[in-house]
Design a protein around this motif. Structure first.
Motif, mmCIF file in Angstrom:
data_model
loop_
_atom_site.group_PDB
_atom_site.id
_atom_site.type_symbol
_atom_site.label_atom_id
_atom_site.label_comp_id
_atom_site.label_asym_id
_atom_site.label_seq_id
_atom_site.Cartn_x
_atom_site.Cartn_y
_atom_site.Cartn_z
ATOM 1 N N HIS A 271 22.906 37.667 6.746
ATOM 2 C CA HIS A 271 23.282 36.770 5.642
ATOM 3 C C HIS A 271 24.574 36.012 5.926
ATOM 4 N N ALA A 272 25.387 36.466 6.903
ATOM 5 C CA ALA A 272 26.677 35.832 7.209
ATOM 6 C C ALA A 272 26.629 34.945 8.443
ATOM 7 N N ILE A 273 25.466 34.744 9.035
ATOM 8 C CA ILE A 273 25.362 33.942 10.264
ATOM 9 C C ILE A 273 25.978 32.556 10.067
ATOM 10 N N GLY A 274 25.672 31.882 8.969
ATOM 11 C CA GLY A 274 26.201 30.537 8.725
ATOM 12 C C GLY A 274 27.720 30.507 8.690
ATOM 13 N N PHE A 275 28.327 31.526 8.101
ATOM 14 C CA PHE A 275 29.789 31.637 8.059
ATOM 15 C C PHE A 275 30.350 31.656 9.478
ATOM 16 N N TYR A 276 29.787 32.492 10.336
ATOM 17 C CA TYR A 276 30.292 32.609 11.705
ATOM 18 C C TYR A 276 29.991 31.355 12.524
ATOM 19 N N LEU B 80 32.589 28.869 12.332
ATOM 20 C CA LEU B 80 33.787 29.222 13.097
ATOM 21 C C LEU B 80 33.568 29.120 14.605
ATOM 22 N N GLY B 81 32.396 28.607 15.006
ATOM 23 C CA GLY B 81 32.129 28.375 16.418
ATOM 24 C C GLY B 81 31.337 29.449 17.131
ATOM 25 N N TYR B 82 30.825 30.423 16.416
ATOM 26 C CA TYR B 82 30.029 31.491 17.026
ATOM 27 C C TYR B 82 28.573 31.060 17.129
ATOM 28 N N ILE B 83 27.918 31.524 18.205
ATOM 29 C CA ILE B 83 26.503 31.240 18.383
ATOM 30 C C ILE B 83 25.750 32.557 18.555
ATOM 31 N N GLY C 198 38.471 35.647 5.099
ATOM 32 C CA GLY C 198 37.676 36.079 6.244
ATOM 33 C C GLY C 198 37.951 35.209 7.460
ATOM 34 N N LYS C 199 37.972 33.903 7.257
ATOM 35 C CA LYS C 199 38.272 32.965 8.345
ATOM 36 C C LYS C 199 39.656 33.243 8.916
ATOM 37 N N GLN C 200 40.622 33.488 8.054
ATOM 38 C CA GLN C 200 41.995 33.712 8.515
ATOM 39 C C GLN C 200 42.128 34.989 9.335
ATOM 40 N N ILE C 201 41.470 36.061 8.918
ATOM 41 C CA ILE C 201 41.594 37.308 9.677
ATOM 42 C C ILE C 201 40.878 37.184 11.027
#
Length: 140
Positions: free
Chosen positions: A109-114, A117-120, A83-86
């Motif tokens: 549920h995916a907020i922490g993942f993003y 990666l620098g998303y707010i 996911g990070k790579q794409i």
């Protein structure tokens, strides 16, 4: 992992197959909401492991931003950094086109993942296809 911009009809079918598996079959999103009127105007991405499609996404350019959409990884390949790579590949395409901001609507549920990666978060939670989401943004 072989990640790439979709260039052939077979690669497009592979991307739709991954998306249908994750969103339609696993998360119960209606097919008419998953495959929509924006498909023909979007850039699509696909990732293969051992020549099998396992990750997919699409990218559109909306209101001066690159909008990451339909990011999904088959269940058995999650937690493998695909996911990070794409997302990084999509961000590269945004930069190459001269855009400075990436946005996406993240499932809650995916907020922490993003965030990693620098998303707010830039919105209050909202429902999309019956699933809670928040809009997130990142300066590139």
């Amino acid at each position: 992992m072989n990640l790439k911009l979709v260039e052939t009809a077979q690669e497009q079918e592979d991307a739709f197959s991954v998306r249908k598996t994750v969103f339609v079959y696993e998360q119960k999103v209606p097919i008419e909401l998953e495959i929509d009127e924006y498909e023909k105007d979007a850039l699509h991405f696909i990732g293969y492991v051992d020549q099998l499609p396992v990750v997919a996404s699409r990218l559109r350019f909306v209101n001066g931003d690159g909008k990451l959409e339909r990011i999904c990884v088959l269940k058995e390949h999650r937690n493998s950094a695909y996911g990070k790579q794409i997302i990084q590949l999509m961000e590269d395409h945004i930069r190459q086109r001269g855009f400075k901001t990436a946005i996406l609507n993240a499932q809650v549920h995916a907020i922490g993942f993003y965030e990693k990666l620098g998303y707010i978060g830039v919105s209050e939670p909202f429902q999309d296809a019956g699933i809670p989401h928040v809009t997130m943004s990142k300066q590139l």
